[in-house]
Design an enzyme around this catalytic site. Sequence first.
Site, PDB file in Angstrom:
ATOM      1  N   GLY A  12       5.193  -1.134   2.797  1.00 26.38           N
ATOM      2  CA  GLY A  12       4.101   0.241   2.463  1.00 26.38           C
ATOM      3  C   GLY A  12       5.027   1.378   2.565  1.00 26.38           C
ATOM      4  N   HIS A  52       0.923  -1.174   0.008  1.00 21.50           N
ATOM      5  CA  HIS A  52       0.140  -0.162   0.013  1.00 21.50           C
ATOM      6  C   HIS A  52       0.922   1.187  -0.061  1.00 21.50           C
ATOM      7  CE1 HIS A  52       0.786   0.850   4.341  1.00 21.50           C
ATOM      8  NE2 HIS A  52       0.760  -0.456   4.332  1.00 21.50           N
ATOM      9  N   ASP A  53       0.538   2.137  -0.765  1.00 22.18           N
ATOM     10  CA  ASP A  53       0.967   3.390  -0.936  1.00 22.18           C
ATOM     11  C   ASP A  53       2.488   3.680  -1.250  1.00 22.18           C
ATOM     12  OD1 ASP A  53      -1.392   4.895   0.690  1.00 22.18           O
ATOM     13  OD2 ASP A  53      -0.439   3.507   2.095  1.00 22.18           O
TER      14      ASP A  53
END
Length: 263
Positions: free
Chosen positions: A139, A121-122
């Site tokens: 992440g 994520h991200d």
Amino acid sequence: MALIHPSAIVDPKAQLDSTVEIGAYSIVGADVKIGARTVIGPHVVIEGHTTIGEDNKFFQFSSIGAAPQDKKWAGEPTRLEVGDRNTVREFCTFNLGTAQDAGVTHLGNDNWISAYVHLAHDCQVGSNTIFSNNAQLAGHVIVGDWAILSGYAGVHQFCKIGAHAFIGMYTSLTQDVPPFVLVSGNPAGARGVNIEGIKRRGFTRAQIDAIRAAYKLVYRSGLTLEEAKTALAEAEAAGGEESAPQLRVFREFLGTASRGIVR
């Protein structure tokens, strides 16, 4: 109409260009957008608020746009964005972003993503990168253009990898890597400048000399990081048209290194 295998499941709300191909047993969710000439192989799952550009190739068994592996995620409509002309090999996993960051995981253009790669994520990945088999990003990782991650390289959350950097096989990376630098080992250590990479990309002798000079200031001069930043600024001010930009790229990266740099 898009060329969709009869066994594939495509939500009627999904937005597919008429030239998209969807392979056998693949699943495409309602909030997915896929651009022209992109080919989705068999047994691929694409879900979430995912946008995929043009001329991409996804091989079998990948999971694209699944929920982030983050306990704080509460179902917010976060996104995954994939650019153009990317090759994504087997068993890759790209997750959505989270509301605690920019809300989007991003992969740029012209990237070569080998099998079993994870983009958490991200993560923000630039263009023209190469990820060898089993390279893994935690992440919030940022990867610059033209960076190369060798097989089984693992990157800690919030790390940054500069443009044209090279990460060796089985490297465990817990700090930032400046542009042009080659690192390897566990723990990771700087091993020099990624000379072969920048030569292949057409860097001039003056540009390469400037990059080597910046590396020596940071890694071979005995200066503290703050002293090295000052020395780089002075060298940049005295540099020519070809050398000054390379010194500036190096210096500016050091100014944004939040986890410290591999030294």
